[in-house]
Motif scaffolding. Structure first.
Motif, PDB file in Angstrom:
ATOM      1  N   MET A  59      44.731  38.488  43.746  1.00 40.26           N
ATOM      2  CA  MET A  59      43.643  38.469  44.715  1.00 40.26           C
ATOM      3  C   MET A  59      44.244  38.362  46.115  1.00 40.26           C
ATOM      4  O   MET A  59      45.013  37.431  46.381  1.00 40.26           O
ATOM      5  N   SER A 111      39.174  34.900  44.831  1.00 34.69           N
ATOM      6  CA  SER A 111      39.220  35.897  45.898  1.00 34.69           C
ATOM      7  C   SER A 111      38.456  35.429  47.127  1.00 34.69           C
ATOM      8  O   SER A 111      38.903  35.631  48.265  1.00 34.69           O
ATOM      9  N   THR A 164      41.162  42.902  44.809  1.00 36.13           N
ATOM     10  CA  THR A 164      41.566  42.225  43.583  1.00 36.13           C
ATOM     11  C   THR A 164      42.093  43.286  42.631  1.00 36.13           C
ATOM     12  O   THR A 164      41.399  44.277  42.356  1.00 36.13           O
ATOM     13  N   ASN A 191      38.224  35.281  38.913  1.00 37.00           N
ATOM     14  CA  ASN A 191      38.967  35.980  39.959  1.00 37.00           C
ATOM     15  C   ASN A 191      38.141  36.109  41.234  1.00 37.00           C
ATOM     16  O   ASN A 191      38.675  36.011  42.346  1.00 37.00           O
ATOM     17  N   ARG A 192      36.855  36.347  41.083  1.00 36.36           N
ATOM     18  CA  ARG A 192      35.999  36.491  42.262  1.00 36.36           C
ATOM     19  C   ARG A 192      35.923  35.179  43.041  1.00 36.36           C
ATOM     20  O   ARG A 192      35.872  35.186  44.276  1.00 36.36           O
ATOM     21  N   GLU A 237      37.302  37.952  35.151  1.00 35.52           N
ATOM     22  CA  GLU A 237      37.029  38.583  36.442  1.00 35.52           C
ATOM     23  C   GLU A 237      36.099  37.717  37.277  1.00 35.52           C
ATOM     24  O   GLU A 237      36.176  37.716  38.509  1.00 35.52           O
ATOM     25  N   ARG A 238      35.214  36.980  36.628  1.00 35.73           N
ATOM     26  CA  ARG A 238      34.327  36.083  37.374  1.00 35.73           C
ATOM     27  C   ARG A 238      35.137  35.005  38.090  1.00 35.73           C
ATOM     28  O   ARG A 238      34.880  34.708  39.255  1.00 35.73           O
TER      29      ARG A 238
END
Length: 291
Positions: free
Chosen positions: A125, A158, A108, A154-155, A151-152
């Protein structure tokens, strides 16, 4: 990215391949793109409302296919996240697609982690996709244009990208060995590569392993890339070979012939190319009763 001679402040838009150049690349991967298409559609349906662009590249980082909302298309086109654009590290510096392909792992790249300042408004991602020959085949990317994307979140995206990449890899492996049965190489003493990738073997009619996914190659100590030397599947999987020895192999062949003939001994004998009397003798020796 001094090794590539790139300037992070370069504001030039990335160049695109011509329509004919892109068509040639797509044609060379036509079967793969056909397999991947439905999976990309599913991934896009999950992320399309959050301002995301789903892209599939070849192993060189050239975007071959994509799904994007009409409302977001202009922004992504401006950034060059579009079909025909090369997103290798050599051209773009650190970015989701290029870094994924160079490091051969899921990555990422969030906003200002990009090399070029023109790319720092996006989050990317990515996950690699490995071909049935064990070689890196493609990268799957979801890029977001949202400034407020955390970012959370994004996870979460991902994880979905990685799952979709693994699904594409497994489906394409099946499609690459249409006449083989596909076996999951799992069991005592067999471990995957830690990525959750499918550990699959393609096994032919003689129970020889003739193909293996990258995860299976690593887990079973097979050739890293290219064609594998055919080996008995039972030897690789550490299982008792039900067809070991000529008697057991013959017993299995006779049993299959009887099953296909619905228990008709005469028909099974004809299928095996032997006489009815010989068939009965073999059945008695192999302890196969007439059905």
């Amino acid at each position: 990215m001094m090794k590539h001679g790139l300037d992070p402040a370069d504001r030039h838009r990335p160049e695109r391949l011509s329509c004919s150049e892109l068509a040639i690349r797509r044609q060379s991967m036509e079967q793969f793109l056909n397999v991947a298409g439905p999976q990309i559609d599913q991934l896009y349906n999950l992320v399309c409302l959050s301002g995301c662009n789903v892209l599939l590249t070849d192993a060189e980082g050239v975007v071959l296919d994509q799904r994007v909302n009409d409302a977001d298309a202009a922004q992504f086109r401006e950034w060059g996240l579009w079909q025909g654009v090369n997103w290798s590290e050599a051209v773009q510096g650190t970015n989701g697609i290029g870094t994924c392909l160079v490091e051969e792992r899921q990555v990422t790249i969030h906003r200002n982690e990009h090399f070029h300042t023109r790319n720092t408004a996006m989050s990317c991602m990515d996950a690699p996709i490995w071909g049935p020959d064990g070689r890196l085949l493609a990268a799957l990317d979801v890029s977001s244009a949202r400034a407020d994307q955390t970012e959370r979140y994004n996870r979460l995206i991902s994880a979905q990208v990685a799952q979709t990449a693994r699904a594409i890899e497994a489906i394409f492996f099946h499609a690459s060995f249409p006449d083989a049965r596909i076996v999951v190489a799992s069991g005592e003493g067999i471990a995957g590569d830690g990525t959750g990738a499918a550990t699959l073997l393609a096994v032919d009619k003689d129970d020889l392993a003739i193909g293996a996914t990258r995860a299976a190659r690593r887990a079973l100590g097979l050739e890293r890339e290219g064609a594998i030397r055919p080996r008995p599947a039972a030897d690789l999987l550490g299982r008792e070979d039900e067809l070991s020895g000529f008697d057991k192999a013959e017993r299995a062949a006779v049993a299959r012939a009887l099953a296909r003939a619905g228990g008709n001994v005469s028909a099974a004998a004809r299928a095996l190319g032997i006489g009815r009397a010989t068939m009965y003798r073999r059945m008695a020796r192999l302890e196969l009763g007439e059905k």
